[in-house]
Design an enzyme around this catalytic site. Structure first.
Site, PDB file in Angstrom:
ATOM      1  N   GLU A   1      -4.472   3.722   6.556  1.00 29.63           N
ATOM      2  CA  GLU A   1      -4.216   3.558   5.135  1.00 29.63           C
ATOM      3  C   GLU A   1      -4.837   4.726   4.361  1.00 29.63           C
ATOM      4  O   GLU A   1      -4.345   5.132   3.305  1.00 29.63           O
ATOM      5  CB  GLU A   1      -4.845   2.237   4.681  1.00 29.63           C
ATOM      6  CG  GLU A   1      -4.287   1.706   3.395  1.00 29.63           C
ATOM      7  CD  GLU A   1      -5.341   1.183   2.470  1.00 29.63           C
ATOM      8  OE1 GLU A   1      -5.625   1.870   1.478  1.00 29.63           O
ATOM      9  OE2 GLU A   1      -5.864   0.093   2.724  1.00 29.63           O
TER      10      GLU A   1
ATOM     11  N   ARG B   1       0.835  -1.217   0.000  1.00 29.12           N
ATOM     12  CA  ARG B   1       0.000   0.000   0.000  1.00 29.12           C
ATOM     13  C   ARG B   1       0.873   1.272   0.000  1.00 29.12           C
ATOM     14  O   ARG B   1       0.593   2.241   0.718  1.00 29.12           O
ATOM     15  CB  ARG B   1      -0.926   0.049   1.219  1.00 29.12           C
ATOM     16  CG  ARG B   1      -1.971  -1.032   1.271  1.00 29.12           C
ATOM     17  CD  ARG B   1      -2.983  -0.884   0.148  1.00 29.12           C
ATOM     18  NE  ARG B   1      -4.117  -1.740   0.354  1.00 29.12           N
ATOM     19  CZ  ARG B   1      -4.169  -3.034   0.011  1.00 29.12           C
ATOM     20  NH1 ARG B   1      -3.139  -3.610  -0.582  1.00 29.12           N
ATOM     21  NH2 ARG B   1      -5.269  -3.733   0.235  1.00 29.12           N
TER      22      ARG B   1
ATOM     23  N   SER C   1     -10.436  -0.573   3.516  1.00 30.95           N
ATOM     24  CA  SER C   1      -9.653  -0.738   4.748  1.00 30.95           C
ATOM     25  C   SER C   1      -9.183   0.631   5.243  1.00 30.95           C
ATOM     26  O   SER C   1      -8.559   1.370   4.491  1.00 30.95           O
ATOM     27  CB  SER C   1      -8.412  -1.586   4.497  1.00 30.95           C
ATOM     28  OG  SER C   1      -8.764  -2.853   4.022  1.00 30.95           O
TER      29      SER C   1
HETATM   30  N1  EPU Z   1     -10.414 -10.729  10.434  1.00 33.69           N
HETATM   31  C1  EPU Z   1     -11.088 -10.784  11.642  1.00 33.69           C
HETATM   32  N2  EPU Z   1     -12.080  -9.884  11.873  1.00 33.69           N
HETATM   33  C2  EPU Z   1     -12.425  -8.945  10.983  1.00 33.69           C
HETATM   34  C3  EPU Z   1     -11.744  -8.880   9.756  1.00 33.69           C
HETATM   35  C4  EPU Z   1     -10.719  -9.786   9.499  1.00 33.69           C
HETATM   36  O1  EPU Z   1     -10.798 -11.615  12.488  1.00 33.69           O
HETATM   37  O2  EPU Z   1     -13.353  -8.174  11.287  1.00 33.69           O
HETATM   38  C5  EPU Z   1      -9.341 -11.706  10.171  1.00 33.69           C
HETATM   39  C6  EPU Z   1      -9.864 -13.046   9.691  1.00 33.69           C
HETATM   40  O3  EPU Z   1      -9.070 -14.063  10.231  1.00 33.69           O
HETATM   41  C7  EPU Z   1      -9.635 -12.981   8.202  1.00 33.69           C
HETATM   42  C8  EPU Z   1      -8.370 -12.177   8.127  1.00 33.69           C
HETATM   43  O4  EPU Z   1      -8.473 -11.230   9.175  1.00 33.69           O
HETATM   44  O5  EPU Z   1      -9.473 -14.256   7.650  1.00 33.69           O
HETATM   45  C9  EPU Z   1      -8.159 -11.466   6.804  1.00 33.69           C
HETATM   46  O6  EPU Z   1      -9.321 -10.725   6.464  1.00 33.69           O
HETATM   47  P1  EPU Z   1      -9.627 -10.300   4.947  1.00 33.69           P
HETATM   48  O7  EPU Z   1      -9.485 -11.474   4.042  1.00 33.69           O
HETATM   49  O8  EPU Z   1     -10.928  -9.589   4.945  1.00 33.69           O
HETATM   50  O9  EPU Z   1      -8.433  -9.370   4.553  1.00 33.69           O
HETATM   51  P2  EPU Z   1      -7.725  -8.146   5.301  1.00 33.69           P
HETATM   52  O10 EPU Z   1      -6.323  -8.546   5.581  1.00 33.69           O
HETATM   53  O11 EPU Z   1      -8.544  -7.695   6.467  1.00 33.69           O
HETATM   54  C10 EPU Z   1      -6.745  -7.088   3.113  1.00 33.69           C
HETATM   55  C11 EPU Z   1      -6.775  -5.778   2.400  1.00 33.69           C
HETATM   56  C12 EPU Z   1      -8.096  -5.583   1.675  1.00 33.69           C
HETATM   57  C13 EPU Z   1      -8.288  -6.733   0.692  1.00 33.69           C
HETATM   58  C14 EPU Z   1      -8.245  -8.051   1.467  1.00 33.69           C
HETATM   59  C15 EPU Z   1      -8.296  -9.265   0.564  1.00 33.69           C
HETATM   60  C16 EPU Z   1      -5.334  -4.291   3.664  1.00 33.69           C
HETATM   61  C17 EPU Z   1      -5.245  -3.112   4.559  1.00 33.69           C
HETATM   62  N3  EPU Z   1      -6.559  -4.686   3.336  1.00 33.69           N
HETATM   63  O12 EPU Z   1      -7.734  -7.036   4.140  1.00 33.69           O
HETATM   64  O13 EPU Z   1      -8.014  -4.371   0.944  1.00 33.69           O
HETATM   65  O14 EPU Z   1      -9.533  -6.608   0.010  1.00 33.69           O
HETATM   66  O15 EPU Z   1      -6.999  -8.132   2.187  1.00 33.69           O
HETATM   67  O16 EPU Z   1      -7.121  -9.375  -0.144  1.00 33.69           O
HETATM   68  O17 EPU Z   1      -4.308  -4.837   3.266  1.00 33.69           O
HETATM   69  C18 EPU Z   1      -8.495  -2.037   0.958  1.00 33.69           C
HETATM   70  O18 EPU Z   1      -7.285  -1.857   0.887  1.00 33.69           O
HETATM   71  O19 EPU Z   1      -9.313  -1.093   0.981  1.00 33.69           O
HETATM   72  C19 EPU Z   1      -9.008  -3.400   1.049  1.00 33.69           C
HETATM   73  C20 EPU Z   1     -10.289  -3.669   1.235  1.00 33.69           C
END
Ligand code: EPU
Length: 348
Positions: free
Chosen positions: A344, A168, A242
């Site tokens: 972010e 990012r 995010s």
């Molecule tokens: N999780 C929780 N609670 C929550 C959310 C997430 O426990 O409320 C845990 C779960 O274990 C889940 C893990 O976090 O399996 C990962 O969650 P998710 O797959 O939703 O991905 P993220 O790491 O929270 C990142 C990006 C997103 C992108 C997703 C999928 C960042 C800051 N965010 O989110 O990007 O869509 O991966 O690749 O890196 C964005 O940048 O605006 C965005 C949405």
């Protein structure tokens, strides 16, 4: 090219924050851009002219009215500029909507951006923060970009190396912050798809959809389904995706945290560090002991009930209310886990 005075920029930011800009204009060519920037030069020596370039307005939180000129980039075109045995090179105007561009690629059979389906915002903003999702980042399909140097008043070409992409992150968020306006981006897309479906729930979703043979359409649709189930539609509930980055910590700190908090979610990185799921950390904290931020709402500012990493505006929240909520979240995560979250989203 019309200059509007004292205009609400609520329609131009995905958080839907109702703030006003002194001046607002759109531009759809480099000539118009340079003319508008020229116009906004200081009238007096003690006033620094402020200019803000908006793309889709999907990664910004306005906490104040904007005392200056807001320029909305509407340079739009999609042009195939060259091809070789394996790739198609496509140059795209910065004002094109990102998801529309992805759909265009899928229709044409150009591979590489299907995992980045449904990311809000415009093409010009995509390199700024090296957008990424489901195992693919912009840098994987990036070839070059052109940008207007505001001070030197000339176009500059940036290659992949020049952009110094990180998680990012790019030079445009750091050493070149506020110095360039990205006008177009060239992508290097694949003729033959290399599918990335091992990340998260993509495989499961494809199965649920009953997909037999993989296709760009199927992968894109799976991503659209997953995103829509977790992330709020900005057209209905204001948000900027995010709000925080997933923090990186050392493996020794991760080992300590894992023994204290066995459910903690982390992914090993090639550099030996661990990336933590900030959504999980946030979900474990709350305004009071035993409560969770996930689904929390105060007035119209809240933390999304399906993904704690996303802050939302249910209608008429002030930018400062969302900012203050993010501050409280930062503090509670720091207190409980000793981990500092970083925003972010850009704050204005
Ligand atoms: N999780 C929780 N609670 C929550 C959310 C997430 O426990 O409320 C845990 C779960 O274990 C889940 C893990 O976090 O399996 C990962 O969650 P998710 O797959 O939703 O991905 P993220 O790491 O929270 C990142 C990006 C997103 C992108 C997703 C999928 C960042 C800051 N965010 O989110 O990007 O869509 O991966 O690749 O890196 C964005 O940048 O605006 C965005 C949405």
């Amino acid at each position: 090219m019309e200059l509007q005075k004292n205009i609400s920029i609520k329609p131009y930011n995905s958080f839907g924050i109702n703030v006003y800009a002194n001046l607002f204009a759109t531009f759809n060519s480099i000539d118009e851009l340079s003319e508008l920037l020229e116009f906004n030069q200081p009238q007096t020596t003690n006033r620094k002219p402020q200019t803000l370039i908006l793309g889709g307005g999907s990664n910004i939180l306005f906490t104040n009215n904007f005392d200056g000129l807001v320029l909305k980039n509407e340079i739009k075109f999609i042009k195939e500029i060259k091809e070789d045995e394996h790739h198609i090179y496509v140059q795209v105007g910065a004002g094109e909507n990102w998801h529309q561009f992805v759909l265009h690629c899928i229709k044409k059979g150009w591979a590489g951006v299907e995992n980045l389906s449904l990311i809000p915002g415009n093409v010009g903003a995509s390199p700024m923060q090296n957008i990424g999702a489901y195992g693919v980042e912009l840098k994987d399909v990036f070839y070059s970009l052109e940008a207007w140097h505001i001070h030197d008043k000339k176009m500059v070409n940036f290659t992949l190396n020049d952009c110094e992409f990180g998680y990012r992150d790019s030079v445009f968020k750091r050493k070149y912050k506020d110095q360039f306006v990205i006008t177009d981006v060239t992508f290097r897309l694949n003729r033959i798809p290399e599918y990335h479906i091992s990340y998260g729930a993509i495989g499961q979703e494809l199965e649920k959809m009953g997909v037999k043979g993989l296709s760009l359409q199927a992968v894109s649709q799976a991503i659209i389904n997953i995103r829509s189930s977790k992330l709020p539609d900005p057209a209905k509930i204001g948000n900027a995706g995010s709000f925080f980055k997933n923090p990186e910590i050392s493996s020794s700190q991760f080992a300590v945290l894992s023994s204290q908090f066995p459910g903690i979610v982390g992914y090993n990185l090639p550099n030996g560090h661990v990336k933590l799921a900030a959504g999980w950390l946030i979900e474990q904290c709350g305004p009071e002991n035993g409560t969770s931020w996930k689904g929390f709402r105060r007035g119209d500012a809240g933390c999304h009930d399906k993904q704690a990493l996303v802050l939302v505006n249910y209608g008429n929240a002030l930018g400062s209310e969302i900012y203050n909520l993010s501050e409280e979240i930062l503090q509670t995560v720091k207190e409980k886990f000793g981990v500092s979250l970083e925003r972010e989203v850009n704050i204005s």
